[in-house]
Design a protein around this motif. Structure first.
Motif, PDB file in Angstrom:
ATOM      1  N   PHE A 138       0.870  -1.180   0.000  1.00 33.12           N
ATOM      2  CA  PHE A 138       0.000   0.000   0.000  1.00 33.12           C
ATOM      3  C   PHE A 138       0.906   1.228   0.000  1.00 33.12           C
ATOM      4  O   PHE A 138       1.683   1.446   0.930  1.00 33.12           O
ATOM      5  N   VAL A 170     -14.501   6.108  -5.013  1.00 29.98           N
ATOM      6  CA  VAL A 170     -14.234   4.809  -5.635  1.00 29.98           C
ATOM      7  C   VAL A 170     -12.760   4.685  -6.015  1.00 29.98           C
ATOM      8  O   VAL A 170     -12.172   5.634  -6.531  1.00 29.98           O
ATOM      9  N   GLY A 171     -12.206   3.514  -5.746  1.00 29.89           N
ATOM     10  CA  GLY A 171     -10.837   3.240  -6.185  1.00 29.89           C
ATOM     11  C   GLY A 171      -9.759   3.917  -5.367  1.00 29.89           C
ATOM     12  O   GLY A 171      -8.655   4.139  -5.836  1.00 29.89           O
ATOM     13  N   LYS A 174      -9.824   1.693  -0.112  1.00 30.31           N
ATOM     14  CA  LYS A 174     -10.531   1.297   1.111  1.00 30.31           C
ATOM     15  C   LYS A 174     -10.544  -0.219   1.265  1.00 30.31           C
ATOM     16  O   LYS A 174     -10.191  -0.758   2.307  1.00 30.31           O
ATOM     17  N   HIS A 176      -8.648  -2.277  -0.130  1.00 29.28           N
ATOM     18  CA  HIS A 176      -7.259  -2.710   0.045  1.00 29.28           C
ATOM     19  C   HIS A 176      -6.892  -2.708   1.534  1.00 29.28           C
ATOM     20  O   HIS A 176      -6.346  -3.696   2.055  1.00 29.28           O
ATOM     21  N   ILE A 298       2.939   5.884  -6.863  1.00 24.32           N
ATOM     22  CA  ILE A 298       2.204   4.661  -7.212  1.00 24.32           C
ATOM     23  C   ILE A 298       2.640   4.152  -8.585  1.00 24.32           C
ATOM     24  O   ILE A 298       2.886   2.967  -8.770  1.00 24.32           O
ATOM     25  N   LYS A 302       4.303   0.523  -8.738  1.00 19.28           N
ATOM     26  CA  LYS A 302       3.567  -0.526  -9.463  1.00 19.28           C
ATOM     27  C   LYS A 302       4.323  -0.970 -10.703  1.00 19.28           C
ATOM     28  O   LYS A 302       4.374  -2.157 -11.015  1.00 19.28           O
ATOM     29  N   VAL A 336      -3.729   2.109 -11.426  1.00 20.39           N
ATOM     30  CA  VAL A 336      -3.129   0.774 -11.373  1.00 20.39           C
ATOM     31  C   VAL A 336      -3.543  -0.028 -12.612  1.00 20.39           C
ATOM     32  O   VAL A 336      -2.732  -0.712 -13.237  1.00 20.39           O
TER      33      VAL A 336
HETATM   34  P1  ADP Z   1     -11.874   1.188  -3.052  1.00 21.66           P
HETATM   35  O1  ADP Z   1     -12.269   0.039  -2.208  1.00 21.66           O
HETATM   36  O2  ADP Z   1     -11.589   2.440  -2.258  1.00 21.66           O
HETATM   37  O3  ADP Z   1     -12.831   1.452  -4.164  1.00 21.66           O
HETATM   38  P2  ADP Z   1      -9.651  -0.510  -3.715  1.00 21.66           P
HETATM   39  O4  ADP Z   1      -9.114  -0.779  -2.367  1.00 21.66           O
HETATM   40  O5  ADP Z   1     -10.436  -1.593  -4.346  1.00 21.66           O
HETATM   41  O6  ADP Z   1     -10.491   0.848  -3.743  1.00 21.66           O
HETATM   42  O7  ADP Z   1      -8.432  -0.075  -4.644  1.00 21.66           O
HETATM   43  C1  ADP Z   1      -8.499  -0.133  -6.044  1.00 21.66           C
HETATM   44  C2  ADP Z   1      -7.214  -0.658  -6.610  1.00 21.66           C
HETATM   45  O8  ADP Z   1      -6.165   0.251  -6.390  1.00 21.66           O
HETATM   46  C3  ADP Z   1      -6.765  -1.951  -5.973  1.00 21.66           C
HETATM   47  O9  ADP Z   1      -6.141  -2.738  -6.949  1.00 21.66           O
HETATM   48  C4  ADP Z   1      -5.776  -1.524  -4.923  1.00 21.66           C
HETATM   49  O10 ADP Z   1      -4.842  -2.533  -4.642  1.00 21.66           O
HETATM   50  C5  ADP Z   1      -5.146  -0.338  -5.592  1.00 21.66           C
HETATM   51  N1  ADP Z   1      -4.738   0.684  -4.616  1.00 21.66           N
HETATM   52  C6  ADP Z   1      -5.528   1.610  -4.043  1.00 21.66           C
HETATM   53  N2  ADP Z   1      -4.818   2.406  -3.214  1.00 21.66           N
HETATM   54  C7  ADP Z   1      -3.544   1.963  -3.283  1.00 21.66           C
HETATM   55  C8  ADP Z   1      -2.328   2.389  -2.668  1.00 21.66           C
HETATM   56  N3  ADP Z   1      -2.297   3.420  -1.829  1.00 21.66           N
HETATM   57  N4  ADP Z   1      -1.208   1.694  -2.962  1.00 21.66           N
HETATM   58  C9  ADP Z   1      -1.243   0.669  -3.818  1.00 21.66           C
HETATM   59  N5  ADP Z   1      -2.340   0.220  -4.451  1.00 21.66           N
HETATM   60  C10 ADP Z   1      -3.496   0.866  -4.180  1.00 21.66           C
END
Ligand code: ADP
Ligand code: MG
Length: 472
Positions: A138, A170-171, A174, A176, A298, A302, A336
């Protein structure tokens, strides 16, 4: 209107495909990377007796999918629809934006034919964590640091913040974080990781099958309850009642509760006041849109991870990194996803895409103007570049200095427009489609051997795409 449409679509079939189930199969058979990068984008449009119509948002995605995965896709859908003979794709420019809000799990939940049979089985499912979403990967910056620190704290000092409520768009990461918390606890605590929609679904299901006692037991026995996307909870009084009591019982016995939502507790709708006030009673933290620094971080992290996995060192250029960071600002998920696609492209073509290729690959994620490149425009630009006239290009003369430009223009028409081979042939003075194929193959081959030519073509491509963008 919807009804009549539905009737039209389904007049000649009995069984309806459950698209969510098909999507789950895609994920299973193709793996997360391909699924997330390409197949998730496919929307279901309509079903006929022995064919189905699907849609994606760009030609590029359609061509990519059909050239690489169509056979397997057909086999997979056949599992659900034996009569299937062919699949058709249409391009719907808005398709991928519409259901972004629902992730696959939620979509699965919404489908009526869900076949999770037992609370017991499904309870097991709720302990399955995504090993790609850990604290270690993260990436933190100003906008999400607090949420990260609080989530870690929870794993070290249970019920220090109780509940921990994380909200954001969104995205943003959370899920994660919830997932990461779950992974940290899973070996020595009973963890329940569930979306609010699933919670409602299980509740209703248990009510119908007189399994309420079991339902209560499962939830009330957990040491850690992680509830994702609480904004989707909008159940009946009885359910909220049950939720309220579960919440209190868990808190009383010192179980950790972590909740995520797209808004702060007091902005939730259709949720009882007393529940909202419970949510606000611990620590409430938001994740904001990533700033420039975090986006860059990021992108770097990534792309490094992904290229490591591929063993070959593919280095995404600064130009592309800046482009990504400037164009995809709001969602880390999209950022990502974009990197994933660039890496997929690089693997297949054995090179990092240049800027114009990146624009094509990511077209549906970017808010760039529509690419309305026409054959006419391509011919004009190619003629200018090679300093020949259009008449010469379209003539039947085979002088060397005309053949290469002509082939180049045909090649670009094939790669930058969605015109069919015969259509392209017609636009070049009624040439046969075999001539078109020959030209495309010749240039493809030359591109591999001749660096200068390849560069020239990339420049031309840039010019064609770029000019068009300027015009709009
Ligand atoms: P949300 O639940 O807020 O909609 P997610 O947790 O599903 O978002 O995150 C969306 C994507 O982005 C996932 O693949 C997650 O692993 C990646 N991601 C989000 N924030 C980060 C971060 N700070 N570092 C690395 N990857 C992240
Ligand atoms: Mg989420």
């Amino acid at each position: 209107m919807n009804n009549s449409l539905d009737q039209n679509f389904n007049h000649d079939n009995q069984t309806k495909i459950n698209w969510n189930e098909v999507q789950s199969l895609f994920q299973e058979k193709f793996g997360v990377e391909i699924y997330e990068s390409w197949l998730k984008k496919i929307d279901f449009v309509e079903e006929h007796k022995n064919y189905i119509l699907l849609s994606v948002s760009t030609r590029f995605i359609r061509d990519w999918i059909t050239s690489r995965y169509l056979d397997q896709i057909l086999q997979i859908i056949k599992l659900k629809k034996k009569e299937l003979i062919r699949i058709e794709f249409s391009i719907n420019h808005n398709s991928n934006k519409s259901n972004k809000k629902l992730d696959t799990a939620n979509q699965n939940f919404l489908s009526k034919n869900n076949n999770v049979s037992f609370i017991k089985d499904s309870y097991l499912q709720y302990n399955r964590f995504d090993s790609n979403k850990r604290f270690e990967n993260f990436v933190t910056g100003k906008s999400n640091k607090l949420a990260y620190v609080a989530s870690k704290k929870v794993t070290e000092d249970v019920a220090y913040y109780n509940p921990l409520y994380i909200y954001g768009g969104v995205g943003m990461g959370k899920t994660h974080l919830l997932n990461a918390i779950g992974i940290n606890f899973k070996d020595n605590k009973k963890v329940m990781f569930i979306s609010a929609e699933r919670f409602m679904y299980q509740f209703v299901k248990s009510l119908k099958s007189n399994d309420m006692v079991k339902f209560k037991d499962y939830f009330r026995n957990s040491d850690v309850l992680l509830i994702d996307d609480i904004q989707f909870m909008n159940g009946k009084e009885a359910m909220q009642e049950e939720f309220f009591h579960t919440f209190n019982a868990l808190k009383e016995k010192g179980s950790q509760i972590v909740i995520s939502g797209d808004r702060p507790p007091n902005k939730l709708v259709r949720i009882q006041e007393r529940i909202k006030s419970r949510f606000s009673g611990g620590l409430v933290i938001d994740i904001q849109s990533p700033d420039d620094e975090l986006r860059k971080k990021i992108i770097n992290t990534k792309s490094e991870q992904l290229t490591l996995i591929n063993s070959e060192q593919l280095i995404i250029t600064e130009e592309i990194k800046n482009f990504l960071s400037n164009e995809i600002k709001t969602s880390i998920r999209e950022l990502v996803g974009a990197i994933n696609r660039i890496v997929s492209f690089s693997k297949i073509y054995n090179k990092i895409p240049n800027l114009s290729e990146t624009k094509i690959i990511l077209k549906d994620l970017l808010n760039l103007p529509e690419n309305n490149v026409t054959i006419d425009l391509i011919q004009t630009e190619v003629c200018k570049f090679f300093k020949i006239s259009k008449n010469e290009m379209l003539s039947s003369r085979r002088s060397r200095y005309l053949v290469r430009p002509r082939q180049t223009a045909i090649y670009l028409s094939k790669s930058l427009t969605s015109k069919s081979l015969p259509e392209i042939g017609r636009a070049f003075s009624n040439r046969d489609h075999t001539t078109v194929i020959h030209s495309v193959k010749t240039i493809e081959k030359l591109r591999k051997e001749d660096n200068d030519l390849s560069l020239n073509i990339d420049n031309l491509k840039n010019k064609i795409l770029y000019n068009k963008n300027n015009e709009i």
